[in-house]
Scaffold this motif. Structure first.
Motif, PDB file in Angstrom:
ATOM      1  N   ALA A  71       0.838  -1.205   0.000  1.00  0.00           N
ATOM      2  CA  ALA A  71       0.000   0.000   0.000  1.00  0.00           C
ATOM      3  C   ALA A  71       0.873   1.255   0.000  1.00  0.00           C
ATOM      4  N   VAL A  72       2.007   1.192   0.694  1.00  0.00           N
ATOM      5  CA  VAL A  72       2.923   2.335   0.706  1.00  0.00           C
ATOM      6  C   VAL A  72       3.539   2.525  -0.679  1.00  0.00           C
ATOM      7  N   MET A  73       3.797   1.405  -1.362  1.00  0.00           N
ATOM      8  CA  MET A  73       4.521   1.471  -2.631  1.00  0.00           C
ATOM      9  C   MET A  73       3.631   1.763  -3.837  1.00  0.00           C
ATOM     10  N   LEU A  74       2.323   1.856  -3.608  1.00  0.00           N
ATOM     11  CA  LEU A  74       1.417   2.141  -4.731  1.00  0.00           C
ATOM     12  C   LEU A  74       0.716   3.480  -4.514  1.00  0.00           C
ATOM     13  N   PRO A  75       1.470   4.575  -4.530  1.00  0.00           N
ATOM     14  CA  PRO A  75       0.870   5.876  -4.196  1.00  0.00           C
ATOM     15  C   PRO A  75      -0.247   6.277  -5.159  1.00  0.00           C
ATOM     16  N   ASP A  76      -0.158   5.833  -6.423  1.00  0.00           N
ATOM     17  CA  ASP A  76      -1.198   6.221  -7.382  1.00  0.00           C
ATOM     18  C   ASP A  76      -2.556   5.669  -6.981  1.00  0.00           C
ATOM     19  N   LEU A  77      -2.534   4.496  -6.404  1.00  0.00           N
ATOM     20  CA  LEU A  77      -3.788   3.860  -6.022  1.00  0.00           C
ATOM     21  C   LEU A  77      -4.208   4.241  -4.603  1.00  0.00           C
ATOM     22  N   THR A  78      -3.243   4.179  -3.688  1.00  0.00           N
ATOM     23  CA  THR A  78      -3.590   4.272  -2.268  1.00  0.00           C
ATOM     24  C   THR A  78      -3.205   5.619  -1.644  1.00  0.00           C
ATOM     25  N   GLY A  79      -2.545   6.439  -2.400  1.00  0.00           N
ATOM     26  CA  GLY A  79      -2.056   7.678  -1.811  1.00  0.00           C
ATOM     27  C   GLY A  79      -0.741   7.472  -1.086  1.00  0.00           C
ATOM     28  N   GLY A  80      -0.245   6.223  -1.119  1.00  0.00           N
ATOM     29  CA  GLY A  80       1.044   5.923  -0.491  1.00  0.00           C
ATOM     30  C   GLY A  80       1.044   6.213   0.993  1.00  0.00           C
TER      31      GLY A  80
END
Ligand SMILES: Nc1ncnc2c1ncn2[C@@H]1O[C@H](COP(=O)(O)OP(=O)(O)O)[C@@H](O)[C@H]1O
Ligand SMILES: [Mg+2]
Lengths: 245, 331
Positions: free
Chosen positions: B135-144
Motif C-alpha cells: 500500500a505504501v509502494m502504490l501511491p497512485d492507487l492508495t495515496g502511499g
C-alpha cells in the motif's frame, strides 16, 4: 470387493509392503495377523489414501483407489479405525459420531437425523451412556470403541479395523466380538487387523498372515494356526490351545 | 453436560432470536437518539464485536490468525476507492469491500495449503505486513504513505455508519449462531481437533478452510469498509494496523474462545475496560498500562474466558433448577 495387486510401499530404504496382493471378497470377514512392524497399519494407510504406494494398484469394486484422498475413499464406502486412537477430543462422544454422519454419504443429513444415526452407532458399541462426555476424557478402551462407532456411523460397505480390541478389558472384548459378528451379519465386509489371535480365529472366515510386508500364508483359520511357518515366525507355539480358549 | 458450549442448543434458539432482535433495535435506536459520543461508542462496539466474531469463526476451524488487519485494511481500501474512483456511495461500497476480503482470504486458504497453528499464524502476519508495504509502494492507487481522504461529498452521516456497524455486528452474530447448528460447524470443529482423522469421516479440509476463511475475511472487511466512511481518512498504517489484529483476538480470548457468546461478551468488555481506564486515568500514560494489565490478569485467571467463568459460576444454580424440574415432573 477390495483388490490389492502387487502393492509396494517403500519408506526410503525400508520396504514396508513388498509386492503384496490381497483380496477381500464381498461380505467376507478377513483377519490379518502378523508380527509388529509387518506392515499391517501401512496397508490400511495405503488403502485409505493416507499414503500413496510406490507401485501397485488398489481397487474397490473395480474403481481405482490409488491417488484418491481419504475423504473421497470414505464416501466410496470404506471406513477405518486408527490403531493410535484419534478422538476429536474437544467434542462430545455424540458429536464425534455425528460428524461421521454428515459428510460420509451422498445426501444431506439434518442435525436430528445425524444425532439419531450417531446414537445408534454409539449404542451398538456400548457407548450410549458416555455420549455427553468429551471424547478426550474417555478411557483408552472407550476411545477404541469410539473409533469403531465413528467408522460405523459412516455406514461403510467395507470396514477396516486396526487393533480395535487391544487395550480393552476382557469383558469388552467379548462384547465387541458380538458387535462385529452382528455388523458382518448385516452385510458389511470386514478386514480386521488384530493382535489377539484367538479373536481372529473366532471371528474371521479367512486369515491372511503378513510378514515383512509379504504374504506368509493365507487360509482358513484352523489351517493357519497349525501351519509350521506361521508358528515359527509369528505364533511361537501352536495355537490350538489358545483357539479353544 | 458438555462444558464447552460451542453450539446453540435447539431450546435456546427462540430466546437467542429475541436477544438478537433486541440488540438490533438498540443498534438502530441508540445512535439515532444519542450524542456523538454514543455514535462513536456504537461504532466501536460494533466493529470490535464483528472483528471478534470473524476471528473466532476461523479459530473454530483451528485457523489462528495473526493478521486480521489484512481483511480490515482491504475492506477499507476497497470502500474508499469505490467511492473516490467510481463515485459509489457508502452502502453499495461495502459489497465490493466484503468481496475483496473474502477473495483474498480464500486465496490465503489455498496458498497456505496445509499450514497449521503457528505456521498459519505467521503466514497471516506476513500477509498483513506485506499488504501494508504494498500500500505504501502504490501511491497512485492508495495515496502511499501520505494517505487518502475519502470524497467528502459522498460521506454519510456518522449516525448512519454507527447504525450499519452495530446492525452488522448483530447480523453476523446471528449468522454465527445459525451456522453453529449446521454440519459446517461440526466439520470446522473436527478439523480443529484432528484434521488427519476427520478426513476419514468424509471431510475435505481445504473446502472448509476456504469457506470459513472467506466468511471470516468478508466480515472483517465489512467492519473495515464501514469504518473508513466514518473516519474519512486512510493510510497504510491505519488500514493494516497491528492494533486491529490484536483487537480481533482479544475479544474471543477474553470472552471465551470457540463459543458463541464469548466474542460478543469479550469484545464489549474490551471496549468497556478501555473506556473506563481512559475515564479514570486520562488519555495517555497510565491508562494504556492499566488497560493492558486488566486484560492480562483477566485472561490469566479466566482461562475459559468471561463466558466460561460465568457458566461455571451459574452451574450449581442451573443444576438445581434442572433437578427441581425433574422432581416436579416425577411428582
Ligand atoms: N510413515 C512412515 N515412515 C517411515 N517408516 C514407516 C512409516 N510408517 C511405517 N513405517 C515403517 O514400516 C514398517 C511397518 O510398520 P506398520 O505398518 O506400522 O507395522 P504394523 O502395523 O504391522 O505393526 C515399520 O518398520 C515402520 O517403522
Ligand atoms: Mg500397526
Amino acid at each position: 470387493m477390495l483388490e490389492v495387486r502387487r502393492l509396494t510401499m517403500r519408506f526410503g530404504g525400508l520396504v514396508a509392503i513388498d509386492d503384496l496382493s490381497l483380496t477381500v471378497k464381498a461380505n467376507q470377514f478377513l483377519g490379518v495377523i502378523g508380527p509388529n512392524g509387518a506392515g499391517k497399519t501401512t496397508l490400511l494407510n495405503l488403502i485409505t489414501g493416507y499414503l500413496t504406494p510406490s507401485s501397485g494398484s488398489i481397487t474397490l469394486e473395480g474403481a481405482a483407489l490409488v491417488g484418491r484422498k481419504p475423504y473421497h475413499i470414505c464416501r466410496m464406502g470404506i471406513a477405518r479405525t486408527f490403531q493410535v486412537v484419534q478422538p476429536l477430543a474437544e467434542m462430545t462422544v455424540l458429536e464425534n459420531a455425528m460428524t461421521s454422519v454428515f459428510y460420509s454419504g451422498p445426501h444431506r443429513v439434518s442435525i436430528t437425523q445425524a444425532r439419531d444415526r450417531a446414537f445408534e452407532a454409539l449404542s451398538l458399541v456400548g457407548l450410549a451412556e458416555q455420549s455427553g462426555m468429551l471424547a478426550g476424557a474417555l478411557t483408552l478402551g472407550n476411545k477404541k470403541k469410539l473409533e469403531l462407532a465413528r467408522a460405523l456411523a459412516t455406514r461403510p460397505r467395507l470396514l477396516l479395523l486396526d487393533e480395535v480390541m487391544a487395550g480393552s478389558p476382557q469383558s469388552d472384548v467379548i462384547d465387541l466380538m458380538h458387535v462385529l459378528r452382528a455388523i458382518h451379519a448385516s452385510g458389511t465386509s470386514i478386514l480386521m487387523i488384530e493382535h489377539l489371535v484367538p479373536v481372529i480365529l473366532a471371528l474371521a472366515e479367512h486369515v491372511f498372515v503378513l510378514n515383512f510386508g509379504q504374504e506368509l500364508y493365507q487360509g482358513r483359520p484352523e489351517d493357519v494356526v497349525t501351519h509350521p511357518e506361521v508358528i515359527e515366525s509369528y505364533l511361537g507355539k501352536p495355537l490350538t490351545a489358545l483357539a479353544d480358549a | 453436560m458438555n462444558a464447552n458450549r460451542e453450539s446453540g442448543s435447539p431450546t435456546s434458539l427462540p430466546i437467542a432470536l429475541l436477544c438478537y432482535g433486541a440488540a438490533a433495535v438498540a443498534a438502530v435506536a441508540l445512535p439515532l437518539a444519542g450524542s456523538p459520543l454514543a455514535v462513536n461508542l456504537m461504532l466501536r462496539a460494533g466493529s470490535i464485536v464483528m472483528l471478534a466474531i470473524s476471528w473466532n469463526l476461523a479459530a473454530n476451524a483451528g485457523l489462528i490468525s495473526l493478521g486480521h488487519s489484512t481483511f480490515w485494511g482491504l475492506g477499507s481500501y476497497a470502500a474508499l476507492l469505490m467511492g473516490n474512483r467510481f463515485g459509489w456511495p457508502f452502502l453499495p461500497s461495502i459489497l465490493p469491500a466484503m468481496a475483496l476480503g473474502a477473495a483474498v482470504a480464500a486465496l490465503l486458504a489455498v496458498i497456505t495449503g496445509r499450514l497449521r497453528g503457528i505456521y498459519f499464524a505467521i503466514a497471516t502476519l506476513a500477509l498483513s505486513e506485506g499488504l501494508r508495504v504494498i500500500a505504501v509502494m502504490l501511491p497512485d492507487l492508495t495515496g502511499g504513505g501520505a494517505g487518502l481522504f475519502i470524497d467528502q461529498t459522498l460521506r454519510p452521516e456518522p449516525r448512519l455508519t454507527a447504525i450499519v456497524t452495530a446492525l452488522g455486528a448483530v447480523c453476523f452474530a446471528l449468522l454465527a449462531h445459525l451456522l453453529s447448528r449446521t454440519p459446517f460447524h461440526y466439520a470446522c470443529r473436527a478439523m480443529r481437533n484432528n484434521e488427519h482423522a476427520s478426513q476419514m469421516l468424509g471431510i475435505n479440509p481445504l473446502r472448509f478452510r476456504i469457506t470459513v476463511l472467506a466468511l471470516s475475511g468478508a466480515i472483517a472487511a465489512f467492519a473495515g469498509g464501514v469504518n473508513i466512511w466514518y473516519g474519512g481518512f486512510l493510510d497504510p498504517d491505519i488500514g493494516f494496523d497491528l492494533h486491529i489484529t490484536i483487537l480481533a483476538q482479544i475479544g474471543p480470548i477474553l470472552g471465551g474462545i470457540h463459543t458463541l457468546a464469548g466474542p460478543i461478551i469479550g469484545g464489549l468488555a474490551t471496549l468497556l475496560i478501555a473506556e473506563l481506564t481512559r475515564m479514570w486515568f486520562g488519555e495517555q500514560g497510565y491508562s494504556l498500562l492499566v488497560y493492558g494489565a486488566i486484560l492480562i490478569v483477566s485472561i490469566m485467571y479466566m482461562p475459559n474466558g468471561i463466558y466460561g467463568t460465568l457458566r461455571r459460576l451459574c452451574a450449581p444454580w442451573t443444576k438445581r433448577r434442572a433437578a427441581a424440574k425433574t422432581a416436579l415432573v416425577a411428582s
